[in-house]
Motif scaffolding. Sequence first.
Motif, PDB file in Angstrom:
ATOM      1  N   PHE A 198       0.832  -1.195   0.000  1.00 22.79           N
ATOM      2  CA  PHE A 198       0.000   0.000   0.000  1.00 22.79           C
ATOM      3  C   PHE A 198       0.869   1.247   0.000  1.00 22.79           C
ATOM      4  N   ALA A 199       0.322   2.349  -0.458  1.00 22.48           N
ATOM      5  CA  ALA A 199       1.071   3.605  -0.576  1.00 22.48           C
ATOM      6  C   ALA A 199       1.226   4.290   0.775  1.00 22.48           C
ATOM      7  N   HIS A 200       2.402   4.808   1.025  1.00 23.56           N
ATOM      8  CA  HIS A 200       2.690   5.593   2.227  1.00 23.56           C
ATOM      9  C   HIS A 200       2.785   7.055   1.807  1.00 23.56           C
ATOM     10  N   GLY A 201       1.646   7.646   1.478  1.00 24.27           N
ATOM     11  CA  GLY A 201       1.581   9.032   1.032  1.00 24.27           C
ATOM     12  C   GLY A 201       1.040   9.125  -0.387  1.00 24.27           C
ATOM     13  N   LYS A 202       0.462  10.269  -0.688  1.00 22.46           N
ATOM     14  CA  LYS A 202      -0.151  10.471  -2.004  1.00 22.46           C
ATOM     15  C   LYS A 202       0.861  10.407  -3.136  1.00 22.46           C
ATOM     16  N   GLU A 203       2.120  10.735  -2.854  1.00 17.12           N
ATOM     17  CA  GLU A 203       3.144  10.704  -3.900  1.00 17.12           C
ATOM     18  C   GLU A 203       3.446   9.283  -4.371  1.00 17.12           C
ATOM     19  N   GLU A 204       3.131   8.272  -3.563  1.00 15.17           N
ATOM     20  CA  GLU A 204       3.351   6.868  -3.947  1.00 15.17           C
ATOM     21  C   GLU A 204       2.142   6.254  -4.649  1.00 15.17           C
ATOM     22  N   LEU A 205       0.989   6.904  -4.593  1.00 17.68           N
ATOM     23  CA  LEU A 205      -0.229   6.332  -5.170  1.00 17.68           C
ATOM     24  C   LEU A 205      -0.126   6.197  -6.677  1.00 17.68           C
ATOM     25  N   ARG A 206      -0.573   5.042  -7.176  1.00 15.92           N
ATOM     26  CA  ARG A 206      -0.646   4.792  -8.617  1.00 15.92           C
ATOM     27  C   ARG A 206      -2.108   4.840  -9.038  1.00 15.92           C
ATOM     28  N   CYS A 207      -2.364   5.213 -10.276  1.00 12.18           N
ATOM     29  CA  CYS A 207      -3.726   5.253 -10.813  1.00 12.18           C
ATOM     30  C   CYS A 207      -4.184   3.842 -11.157  1.00 12.18           C
ATOM     31  N   VAL A 208      -5.485   3.627 -11.007  1.00 11.02           N
ATOM     32  CA  VAL A 208      -6.084   2.336 -11.325  1.00 11.02           C
ATOM     33  C   VAL A 208      -6.943   2.500 -12.570  1.00 11.02           C
ATOM     34  N   LYS A 209      -6.775   1.587 -13.529  1.00 12.17           N
ATOM     35  CA  LYS A 209      -7.643   1.607 -14.700  1.00 12.17           C
ATOM     36  C   LYS A 209      -8.932   0.893 -14.323  1.00 12.17           C
ATOM     37  N   ARG A 210     -10.045   1.585 -14.452  1.00 12.20           N
ATOM     38  CA  ARG A 210     -11.346   1.034 -14.076  1.00 12.20           C
ATOM     39  C   ARG A 210     -12.174   0.697 -15.317  1.00 12.20           C
ATOM     40  N   HIS A 211     -13.071  -0.241 -15.162  1.00 12.54           N
ATOM     41  CA  HIS A 211     -14.017  -0.600 -16.212  1.00 12.54           C
ATOM     42  C   HIS A 211     -14.928   0.601 -16.479  1.00 12.54           C
ATOM     43  N   ALA A 212     -15.391   0.753 -17.700  1.00 14.64           N
ATOM     44  CA  ALA A 212     -16.242   1.880 -18.088  1.00 14.64           C
ATOM     45  C   ALA A 212     -17.523   1.962 -17.252  1.00 14.64           C
ATOM     46  N   LYS A 213     -17.996   0.835 -16.721  1.00 16.74           N
ATOM     47  CA  LYS A 213     -19.228   0.831 -15.919  1.00 16.74           C
ATOM     48  C   LYS A 213     -18.964   0.949 -14.417  1.00 16.74           C
ATOM     49  N   TYR A 214     -17.711   1.215 -14.017  1.00 17.01           N
ATOM     50  CA  TYR A 214     -17.351   1.321 -12.605  1.00 17.01           C
ATOM     51  C   TYR A 214     -18.199   2.385 -11.917  1.00 17.01           C
ATOM     52  N   LYS A 215     -18.864   2.000 -10.837  1.00 18.46           N
ATOM     53  CA  LYS A 215     -19.705   2.878 -10.011  1.00 18.46           C
ATOM     54  C   LYS A 215     -20.815   3.560 -10.810  1.00 18.46           C
ATOM     55  N   THR A 216     -21.432   2.823 -11.728  1.00 16.43           N
ATOM     56  CA  THR A 216     -22.560   3.376 -12.474  1.00 16.43           C
ATOM     57  C   THR A 216     -23.885   2.766 -12.019  1.00 16.43           C
ATOM     58  N   ASP A 217     -23.842   1.664 -11.249  1.00 11.60           N
ATOM     59  CA  ASP A 217     -25.053   1.025 -10.721  1.00 11.60           C
ATOM     60  C   ASP A 217     -25.064   1.137  -9.197  1.00 11.60           C
ATOM     61  N   ILE A 218     -26.265   1.119  -8.633  1.00 12.87           N
ATOM     62  CA  ILE A 218     -26.460   1.210  -7.181  1.00 12.87           C
ATOM     63  C   ILE A 218     -26.055  -0.107  -6.514  1.00 12.87           C
ATOM     64  N   CYS A 219     -25.427  -0.018  -5.348  1.00 12.87           N
ATOM     65  CA  CYS A 219     -25.086  -1.194  -4.542  1.00 12.87           C
ATOM     66  C   CYS A 219     -26.355  -1.623  -3.797  1.00 12.87           C
ATOM     67  N   ARG A 220     -26.912  -2.766  -4.164  1.00 14.37           N
ATOM     68  CA  ARG A 220     -28.154  -3.250  -3.543  1.00 14.37           C
ATOM     69  C   ARG A 220     -27.973  -3.481  -2.050  1.00 14.37           C
ATOM     70  N   THR A 221     -26.871  -4.111  -1.681  1.00 12.47           N
ATOM     71  CA  THR A 221     -26.622  -4.415  -0.272  1.00 12.47           C
ATOM     72  C   THR A 221     -26.595  -3.152   0.568  1.00 12.47           C
ATOM     73  N   PHE A 222     -25.873  -2.147   0.107  1.00 13.49           N
ATOM     74  CA  PHE A 222     -25.762  -0.897   0.866  1.00 13.49           C
ATOM     75  C   PHE A 222     -27.130  -0.229   1.010  1.00 13.49           C
ATOM     76  N   HIS A 223     -27.906  -0.206  -0.054  1.00  8.73           N
ATOM     77  CA  HIS A 223     -29.198   0.468  -0.005  1.00  8.73           C
ATOM     78  C   HIS A 223     -30.260  -0.327   0.741  1.00  8.73           C
ATOM     79  N   GLU A 224     -30.096  -1.641   0.842  1.00 12.69           N
ATOM     80  CA  GLU A 224     -31.048  -2.458   1.598  1.00 12.69           C
ATOM     81  C   GLU A 224     -30.700  -2.527   3.077  1.00 12.69           C
ATOM     82  N   THR A 225     -29.403  -2.578   3.396  1.00 13.24           N
ATOM     83  CA  THR A 225     -28.990  -2.773   4.797  1.00 13.24           C
ATOM     84  C   THR A 225     -28.287  -1.566   5.404  1.00 13.24           C
TER      85      THR A 225
END
Length: 72
Positions: free
Chosen positions: A32-59
């Motif tokens: 894991f990164a020890h500071g923002k200067e060590e953080l690397r970018c993550v390539k995400r799928h085009a649909k990343y965070k586009t649908d609602i989390c059912r579990t979170f909204h139900e519970t």
Amino acid sequence: MLDQRKYKLYKTELCRNWQEMGNCRYAKKCRFAHGKEELRCVKRHAKYKTDICRTFHETGTCSYGVRCNFIH
């Protein structure tokens, strides 16, 4: 050497110990990164965070937390 799957996530999140206590027992070996200067970018799928989390909204909670691929 890290396998491909682990390398994709290497240093893409801040170390919780480093954030909370200011140090980490794994030091340079920590995945894991020890500071923002060590953080690397993550390539995400085009649909990343586009649908609602059912579990979170139900519970009101989701065991994946910030790693969840859905919207909270």
